[in-house]
Scaffold this active site. Structure first.
Site, PDB file in Angstrom:
ATOM      1  N   ASP A 157       0.786  -1.224   0.000  1.00 40.72           N
ATOM      2  CA  ASP A 157       0.000   0.000   0.000  1.00 40.72           C
ATOM      3  C   ASP A 157       0.824   1.285   0.000  1.00 40.72           C
ATOM      4  OD1 ASP A 157      -1.589  -2.155   0.578  1.00 40.72           O
ATOM      5  OD2 ASP A 157      -2.540  -1.286   2.334  1.00 40.72           O
ATOM      6  N   GLU A 377       3.608  -8.659  11.779  1.00 44.76           N
ATOM      7  CA  GLU A 377       3.148  -8.312  10.432  1.00 44.76           C
ATOM      8  C   GLU A 377       4.347  -8.010   9.524  1.00 44.76           C
ATOM      9  OE1 GLU A 377       0.022  -5.083   8.417  1.00 44.76           O
ATOM     10  OE2 GLU A 377       0.517  -4.964  10.561  1.00 44.76           O
TER      11      GLU A 377
END
Length: 411
Positions: A157, A377
């Site tokens: 992103d 993550e």
């Protein structure tokens, strides 16, 4: 059972909703498209039936035009838990964007672990429709490459590769960011960038999910994964006794277009379709064509991966951005940190091209760092410190897959 494998399995069990797996109970409480594919790679070793269910659930939300939406919303999750939610997208129970097409490879892998021709036969036409959608609706540049219409579609992103194209977008205002309630602001995209993401998504929604608008970019990672997915689809067709040549031809065309359009001076760069210019940023997306076994420029790309910009084998994982760049940030979303799915893909590519020692070193590091950070993550490639949310599903799932391939990696 290996202790790390047990811990990873517990993460996946804790994030299981009954028909799909959330990436994270807190930060990402719905089903995400490419997350589910990576999750299936790990689930196939723990419960093939759950792996099949994961992928079938995702494709049950496929649009009539063939697109596989990047989010499938869980109706039991409160609407305020995630922004932008279903009311923003106005597309029923899904978003209107897509993510990289890693699904055919996941479907094939699940079948290879636990053969099920009925599963293959059910998903094959859906995969064909998905790839057809990308090729027919997203060739904005007319060169045989798919263009993404939003940074979220890349899966990466906040990559610096999008900064130039995003500079044309006026940020939206007046929305509440839910992500900052679950993640440190220093790890996440800035407010202006997030405002641009919201503006682009709203404009695309208002066009009826048809127009390219002010952001159309040919991403080397997305296109490399589509070419690889066509090769997987060819193998699925072979398993089903169906013609497979068209899939191999499609993969070859994409690979040729990648090299003719996005390869420059020893690396693959994204291309801004509206200006025709390559973006100047070296990002991990440019390494993903290594998954293509016939890639002619693979030796040069391995040299780039092991050189000073990425230092593969000498840092943790695969940095998402050039280590030598002024904008490198080891903790901020896709502007430097290493992600397990990128490391896993690059490792696959190294194996494809005979770089077995480097692949083994990378795989062992991915497992060790996942265990040490409680399946973070993403991680700082220089220190190995965890960032983002913990108990992240694809980190856990790909750890299980790596352990199945390298059972002695971590005790």
């Amino acid at each position: 059972m290996n202790v790390t494998r047990e811990r990873a399995a517990a993460v996946l069990a804790g994030n299981w909703l009954g028909a799909s797996t959330v990436p994270s109970r807190s930060l990402y409480p719905h089903q995400w498209s490419w997350d589910s594919a990576f999750i299936a790679f790990g689930l196939r070793h723990l419960s093939p039936s759950r792996a099949r269910r994961e992928l079938v659930t995702l494709f049950e939300a496929q649009w009539p035009d063939g697109r596989v939406p990047h989010i499938v919303f869980d109706p039991a999750t409160p609407p305020e838990a995630y922004f932008p939610g279903p009311s923003f997208w106005q597309a029923g129970r899904t978003s209107g964007l897509v993510q990289p097409p890693v699904h055919a490879r996941a479907v094939l892998a699940v079948h290879e672990t636990a053969p099920d021709l009925q599963f293959l036969a059910a998903l094959y036409p859906k995969l064909v429709a998905w790839h057809d959608h990308l090729r027919t609706h997203r060739d904005a540049g007319g060169r045989g490459l798919v263009a993404i219409v939003h940074p979220w579609e890349s899966g990466m992103d906040n990559s610096p590769a999008w900064d130039g194209p995003l500079s044309r977008v006026t940020p939206a205002t007046g929305f509440v960011r839910r992500d900052l309630a679950h993640g440190a602001a220093g790890d996440r995209p800035g407010d202006d960038d997030y405002g641009r993401y919201v503006r682009l998504a709203a404009d695309y929604r208002d066009s009826g999910y048809r127009d390219f608008g002010t952001f159309a970019v040919e991403d080397p990672g997305f296109n490399a994964l589509l070419a690889d997915a066509e090769l997987a689809l060819a193998e699925i067709a072979d398993e089903l006794g169906l013609p497979s040549g068209a899939h191999r031809e499609a993969a070859a065309r994409i690979e040729k277009a990648l090299q003719e359009t996005l390869w420059h001076d020893g690396f693959f760069f994204a291309r801004d379709v509206l200006t025709g210019s390559l973006t100047p940023e070296y990002t991990c997306a440019g390494l993903l064509p290594l998954v293509l076994p016939d890639l002619a420029v693979a030796p040069a790309l391995v040299a780039a991966a092991t050189g000073p910009r990425f230092r593969l084998g000498r840092v943790h994982g695969v940095p998402s951005h050039d280590l030598t760049a002024p904008g490198f940030d080891p903790g901020r979303y896709w502007r430097g940190p290493s992600w397990s799915n990128i490391g896993w893909l690059v490792r696959r590519g190294l194996v494809c091209h005979g770089e077995f020692a480097l692949a083994a070193r990378l795989g062992g590091d991915l497992v060790e760092i996942a265990a040490r950070t409680d399946f973070a993550e993403y991680v700082d490639p220089l220190t190995g410190a965890g960032h983002g949310t913990r108990s992240f599903s694809w980190t856990a799932a790909l750890t299980v897959d790596l352990l199945a391939d390298q059972p002695a990696a971590v005790a």
